[in-house]
Design an enzyme around this catalytic site. Structure first.
Site, PDB file in Angstrom:
ATOM      1  N   TYR A 197       0.824  -1.214   0.000  1.00  0.00           N
ATOM      2  CA  TYR A 197       0.000   0.000   0.000  1.00  0.00           C
ATOM      3  C   TYR A 197       0.859   1.265   0.000  1.00  0.00           C
ATOM      4  CZ  TYR A 197      -4.783  -1.700   0.770  1.00  0.00           C
ATOM      5  OH  TYR A 197      -6.025  -2.243   0.630  1.00  0.00           O
ATOM      6  N   LYS A 232       2.643 -15.204   2.698  1.00  0.00           N
ATOM      7  CA  LYS A 232       2.848 -15.949   1.451  1.00  0.00           C
ATOM      8  C   LYS A 232       4.347 -16.258   1.376  1.00  0.00           C
ATOM      9  CE  LYS A 232       1.399 -17.653  -2.498  1.00  0.00           C
ATOM     10  NZ  LYS A 232       0.556 -18.867  -2.578  1.00  0.00           N
ATOM     11  N   ASP A 274      -3.422 -17.976   0.597  1.00  0.00           N
ATOM     12  CA  ASP A 274      -4.406 -18.644  -0.264  1.00  0.00           C
ATOM     13  C   ASP A 274      -5.144 -19.731   0.519  1.00  0.00           C
ATOM     14  OD1 ASP A 274      -1.978 -20.009  -0.142  1.00  0.00           O
ATOM     15  OD2 ASP A 274      -2.042 -20.706  -2.217  1.00  0.00           O
ATOM     16  N   ASP A 312      -6.712  -6.708   4.113  1.00  0.00           N
ATOM     17  CA  ASP A 312      -7.808  -6.022   3.410  1.00  0.00           C
ATOM     18  C   ASP A 312      -8.733  -7.067   2.793  1.00  0.00           C
ATOM     19  OD1 ASP A 312      -9.264  -3.918   2.134  1.00  0.00           O
ATOM     20  OD2 ASP A 312      -8.131  -4.282   0.286  1.00  0.00           O
ATOM     21  N   ASP A 371     -12.692  -8.550   4.270  1.00  0.00           N
ATOM     22  CA  ASP A 371     -13.933  -8.517   3.481  1.00  0.00           C
ATOM     23  C   ASP A 371     -14.532  -9.915   3.391  1.00  0.00           C
ATOM     24  OD1 ASP A 371     -13.721  -5.772   2.864  1.00  0.00           O
ATOM     25  OD2 ASP A 371     -14.380  -6.108   0.796  1.00  0.00           O
TER      26      ASP A 371
HETATM   27  C1  IPM Z   1     -10.566  -0.798   3.743  1.00  0.00           C
HETATM   28  C2  IPM Z   1     -10.755  -0.185   2.377  1.00  0.00           C
HETATM   29  C3  IPM Z   1      -9.576   0.724   2.092  1.00  0.00           C
HETATM   30  C4  IPM Z   1      -8.331  -0.146   2.067  1.00  0.00           C
HETATM   31  C5  IPM Z   1      -9.693   1.579   0.813  1.00  0.00           C
HETATM   32  C6  IPM Z   1     -10.963   2.416   0.810  1.00  0.00           C
HETATM   33  C7  IPM Z   1      -8.495   2.448   0.608  1.00  0.00           C
HETATM   34  O1  IPM Z   1     -10.907  -1.180   1.430  1.00  0.00           O
HETATM   35  O2  IPM Z   1     -10.466  -0.049   4.721  1.00  0.00           O
HETATM   36  O3  IPM Z   1     -10.536  -2.024   3.842  1.00  0.00           O
HETATM   37  O4  IPM Z   1      -8.000  -0.740   1.022  1.00  0.00           O
HETATM   38  O5  IPM Z   1      -7.669  -0.231   3.096  1.00  0.00           O
HETATM   39 MG    MG Z   2     -11.104  -3.146   2.229  1.00  0.00          MG
END
Ligand code: IPM
Ligand code: MG
Length: 356
Positions: A139, A190, A222, A246, A250
């Site tokens: 990042y 990884k 993975d 990240d 999700d």
């Molecule tokens: C998160 C989001 C952010 C990230 C984006 C909006 C920059 O996806 O907080 O998970 O990738 O960290």
């Molecule tokens: Mg995110």
């Protein structure tokens, strides 16, 4: 008196943050002393001032004891040069405030066990904590860019990097978190392919020697993505880098039924934090009273716990959320037959009412 900077942002940000702020205001009536100041961030700030993170907003965030953040981003900003994009505001806030430890708990509430697309027996009782390093990795690594490629055309490149100190710092947070829970820590990397991950694994293992009471395991990312769906309850605390965290967070959100339920805390070394839902700005439903405010309300609870030293108030919010879910109230993301469909505002009002 504690100072809170409220940064609603774009899309559904303002509506969900408004509900979290009314929950905080309601707690003020019960003796919590807060000074709440709001500032623009993201696309909204770009539209107003040409900068997604205006100096005034950054100053307010720096001066505050804690930050409550909504969401940023929208398709109308996709073509802007990267430094002007709404997401940069969030990345800069994380970096400039040193918010390196991102706590993303994924909890399956008993009331929502049927809302998950996973079989109930697979997710019922699930309670895991994903700890994501937030200020390093690909990042932020330099160099990065798009340049002419050797054989013609262009190439894009980014740099994945972690220093030993950065790895050790997040690993310690992971071991300490595991110590307060079931004393199991799974580090995700990884290492079979990446040098960065090889160092990550070495350093996490070395720090593990300071925590002989915590059982440390390692997993490739993975495999971790697959195991999260196969048998999520095998995990307790997962510690991982910025990009893997990240993605995995999700994924983990969908075990709980909706990404609209997951709060997060991003902490610096002294416990100051930025609190935000893990979901995005959902421009498609913005302004329609459809969004689920619970992730933001639960983020406010985390803020009270981690930055404002108000465990009691945090627990009251979480209990109120469970109460409204038990009563069958659901926003659109969680609605199923037999439950009562409510809007963003009504859900927030119900949580306020359930605080007593
Ligand atoms: C998160 C989001 C952010 C990230 C984006 C909006 C920059 O996806 O907080 O998970 O990738 O960290
Ligand atoms: Mg995110």
């Amino acid at each position: 008196m504690k100072r809170i900077a409220v940064l609603p942002g774009d899309g559904i940000g303002p509506e969900i943050v408004a509900q979290a702020v009314s929950v905080l205001r309601a707690l003020e009536r019960h003796g919590l002393a807060l000074e709440i100041a709001e500032a623009p961030v993201g696309g909204t700030a770009y539209d107003a001032a040409g900068d997604p993170l205006p100096q005034r907003t950054l100053d307010l965030a720096k001066a505050a004891d804690a930050i409550l953040f909504g969401s940023v981003g929208g398709p109308q900003y996709d073509a802007l040069p990267r430094p002007k994009r709404p997401e940069q505001a969030l990345l800069r806030l994380r970096k400039e405030l040193g918010l390196f430890a991102n706590l993303r708990p994924a909890i399956v509430y008993p009331e929502l066990v049927n809302a998950s697309t996973m079989r109930p027996e697979c997710v019922s009782g699930l309670d895991i904590l994903i700890l994501r390093e937030l200020t390093g990795d690909i990042y932020f690594g330099e160099p990065r860019g798009i340049r002419p490629a050797e054989g013609g055309g262009r190439e894009g490149f980014d740099t994945m990097r972690y220093t030993e100190a950065e790895i050790a710092r997040i690993a310690r947070v992971g071991f300490l978190a595991a110590r307060k829970r079931s004393r199991r820590l799974c580090s995700v990397d990884k290492a079979n392919v990446l040098e960065t991950s090889q160092l990550w694994r070495e350093v996490v293992t070395a720090i593990g020697a300071e925590f002989p009471d915590v059982e440390l395991s390692h997993m490739y990312v993975d495999n971790a993505a697959m195991q999260l769906l196969r048998n999520p309850k095998q995990f307790d605390v997962i510690v991982t880098g910025n990009m893997f965290g990240d993605i995995l967070s999700d994924e983990a959100s969908m075990l709980t039924g909706s990404i609209g339920m997951l709060p997060s805390a991003s902490l610096d070394e002294r416990g100051k934090g930025l609190y935000e839902p893990i979901h995005g700005s959902a421009p498609d439903i913005a302004g329609r009273n459809l969004a689920n405010p619970l992730a933001t309300i639960l983020s406010a609870a985390m803020m009270l716990r981690y930055s404002l030293d108000s465990e009691g108030a945090a627990g009251r919010i979480e209990a109120a959320v469970r109460k409204v879910l038990a009563r069958g109230l659901r926003t659109a993301d969680l609605y199923e037959a037999g439950t009562q469909r409510v809007g963003t505002r009504e859900m927030g009002e119900a949580v306020v009412a359930a605080l007593d």
